[in-house]
Design an enzyme around this catalytic site. Structure first.
Site, PDB file in Angstrom:
ATOM      1  N   THR A   1       0.873  -1.180   0.000  1.00  0.00           N
ATOM      2  CA  THR A   1       0.000   0.000   0.000  1.00  0.00           C
ATOM      3  C   THR A   1       0.908   1.227   0.000  1.00  0.00           C
ATOM      4  OG1 THR A   1      -0.058   0.381   2.385  1.00  0.00           O
ATOM      5  CG2 THR A   1      -1.593  -1.260   1.524  1.00  0.00           C
ATOM      6  N   ASP A   2       0.315   2.400  -0.078  1.00  0.00           N
ATOM      7  CA  ASP A   2       1.128   3.618  -0.058  1.00  0.00           C
ATOM      8  C   ASP A   2       1.906   3.755   1.254  1.00  0.00           C
ATOM      9  OD1 ASP A   2       0.300   4.242  -2.570  1.00  0.00           O
ATOM     10  OD2 ASP A   2      -1.348   5.540  -1.896  1.00  0.00           O
ATOM     11  N   CYS A   3       1.256   3.389   2.350  1.00  0.00           N
ATOM     12  CA  CYS A   3       1.931   3.532   3.646  1.00  0.00           C
ATOM     13  C   CYS A   3       2.699   2.281   4.068  1.00  0.00           C
ATOM     14  CB  CYS A   3       0.948   3.979   4.722  1.00  0.00           C
ATOM     15  SG  CYS A   3      -0.582   3.040   4.750  1.00  0.00           S
ATOM     16  N   TYR A   4       2.385   1.147   3.448  1.00  0.00           N
ATOM     17  CA  TYR A   4       3.091  -0.122   3.730  1.00  0.00           C
ATOM     18  C   TYR A   4       3.547  -0.707   2.391  1.00  0.00           C
ATOM     19  CZ  TYR A   4       1.290  -0.019   8.512  1.00  0.00           C
ATOM     20  OH  TYR A   4       1.002   0.321   9.800  1.00  0.00           O
TER      21      TYR A   4
END
Lengths: 401, 136
Positions: free
Chosen positions: A137-140
């Site tokens: 994901t964008d944050c992970y």
């Protein structure tokens, strides 16, 4: 009458008298209930046996860059974990086995390494291999992880037993003409053996059959460390038929338990392989019973010969959910090594270890004597005989397409 | 020279329906005493045999057995118990055909009596803790 608070004060002063469940029945027989009650403050009970509903919740710590294993997949030493939680929180169950385990395709399967064995390796401090896949994901952003990991690398790891300490259990036999492989062991044809699984008079819920002292919040010995009763266990079934002494004649109450795996020991959490059945974890549990009144003492002084268990045919009745006992036997008979079923002499084997259970009652006694372990007041009772709480079968319902 | 030996034969399941023992008698002139046999269709079989016959023929018979895909193992105190792994549950006790596994009625500890063991291997399979092993 005395209170848990009073007992704890005695423990603090070094005045408390602690006996194991085996010692207390001797004392009550010798001195009578009244005299014995004046003498005993705490009775230690225990059990050690395979408990399939065991597992660990753990947090691996975040990687750099971050990975969200939640919604992806993960294995420890190839044994699949449950990854449907937050980014790096995982669950591993005792019966999980590697995807490439042949299972019962090569019958009977050996199930040499599963979740229970991973838990034993972890608690023994061994390095394991953690492999994980994520969608990113964008944050992970990270998608793969492969690393050595051991118990010290984990932030938290707690053993959680959704069901443990089964109050009494079936005696398993096989009346068919071929060997069968069950969770109660290999059962030889034509009543070749009879296997049971209870610490009987040492067992926590048989020494407190009406759950007068054991409840939610009870502090216990769990896997060599300290744990707590977190709830009643799954399949809790207090309303079954009981003897005049209040002892259930079949499986009845259960407990859910929780504790810090980091404080536990590989001696009391052992990976177990049941031939033709699966992998599991054998767990050691010890429960102190505060002797608050004479009733509680009378129950705690239970003897093996007072407790009966149903003999169940695992070749047909058990798989088809027919409760059709071939008879009842008591645990003194079972522990003698031979029982009689109809007119046949049948040799007995146990899944539950008396030697280990005794060891736990002694350890717990020493902990209390050494003021390392105080009794806790249960926050809430668990449903008892008159609660109406009972175990149901699944009623399957057709699905309209 | 006459050779006398006890051996354990492990049959893979696809060999179970082949006549093997009779060939030992017919082709190699061996005397065969079956001490124990567990051979069922579609299951791995185990047989404990006492063989006696001419030394050369005995040697040839072992080669024949191996060629047939059987695992041959001498029977000589080869099963052992790892006390560190045994939890003394006693589930193995009633499964032992020769009472080589005994439960102490006081301590509930399981004792392995090697002298009584015929190395059938049942205990290895039924022990949930992997405490029984075969040593060559």
């Amino acid at each position: 009458m005395r209170t848990i608070q009073e007992i704890n004060e005695k423990i603090k002063k070094g005045d408390a008298v602690i006996l194991t469940a085996e010692e207390v029945s001797g004392l009550v027989a010798k001195k009578g209930l009244d005299k014995a009650f004046e003498e005993v403050d705490v009775v230690t009970t225990a059990t050690f046996g395979p408990m399939c509903s065991s597992g660990i919740f753990f947090n691996t710590g975040h990687t750099k860059p971050r990975i969200k294993i939640g919604g992806g997949s993960a294995t420890l030493n190839k044994v699949p974990c449950y990854a449907g939680l937050a980014a790096v929180d995982l669950f591993l169950g005792a019966t999980a086995i590697p995807d490439d385990d042949p299972r019962n395709q090569v019958y009977p399967g050996e199930f040499k390494y599963g979740g229970g064995h991973v838990i034993n390796d972890l608690v023994a401090g061994r390095d394991l291999i953690l492999e994980a896949k994520a969608y990113g994901t964008d944050c992970y952003p990270r998608k793969f992880l492969r690393t050595k990991i051991n118990i010290n690398d984990l932030n938290e790891v707690m053993l959680f037993n959704i069901r443990n300490c089964y109050q009494n259990y079936n005696v398993a036999v096989n009346t068919s003409n071929k060997i069968i492989y069950t969770y109660m062991g290999a059962l030889q044809p034509r009543l070749g053996n009879a296997n049971y699984c209870s610490a009987a008079a040492l067992s926590p819920l048989l020494a407190d059959p009406l759950y007068k002292t054991i409840g939610i919040g009870t502090r216990i010995f769990l896997g060599g460390g300290i744990g707590y009763v977190s709830w009643w266990g799954t399949q809790h079934n207090p309303g079954v038929e009981r003897t005049a002494k209040g002892l259930p004649k079949t499986g009845a109450g259960t407990l859910a338990l929780i504790g810090d795996l980091k404080k536990m020991s590989p001696q009391f959490l052992i990976g177990t392989s049941m031939l033709g059945y699966g992998a599991t974890l054998s767990v050691g549990v010890g429960v102190p019973i505060p002797i608050l009144d004479k009733d509680i003492l009378a129950y705690a002084a239970v003897r093996d010969e007072d407790i009966v268990a149903p003999i169940i045919d695992y070749s047909s009745d058990y798989p088809n959910v027919k409760f059709n006992p071939l008879g009842y036997v008591n645990y003194a008979q079972l522990k003698s090594g031979v029982i009689r079923i109809n007119d046949t002499e049948v040799h007995t084997g146990s899944l539950s270890s008396i030697r280990k259970a005794r060891e736990i009652t002694e350890i717990l006694k020493k902990w209390i004597q050494a003021k390392k372990f105080y009794l806790s007041e249960p926050i809430e009772k668990i449903p008892s005989v008159d609660s109406g709480y009972k175990l149901k079968l699944l009623k399957e319902r057709p699905i309209e397409e | 020279m006459i050779q006398k030996a006890k051996i354990v034969l492990h049959f893979p399941k696809e060999r179970v329906d082949k006549p093997i023992v009779s060939r030992l008698v017919k082709d190699f002139g061996l005397e065969v005493n079956i001490l124990k046999a567990e051979v069922n269709p579609n299951e791995e079989g185990v047989m404990v045999l006492e063989l006696s016959g001419k030394k050369e023929e005995y040697k040839k018979s072992l080669e024949y057995l191996k060629k047939e895909g059987l695992r041959v193992q001498p029977l000589s105190k080869d099963i052992s118990m790892d006390r560190n792994k045994c939890v003394d549950c006693t589930v193995c006790v009633p499964c032992c055909p020769t009472d080589a596994l005994e439960r102490n009625p006081q301590t509930f500890e399981v004792k392995f009596i090697k002298e009584k063991c015929i190395a059938c291997g049942i205990c290895i399979r039924v022990c949930p803790y992997g405490a029984m092993t075969i040593e060559f």
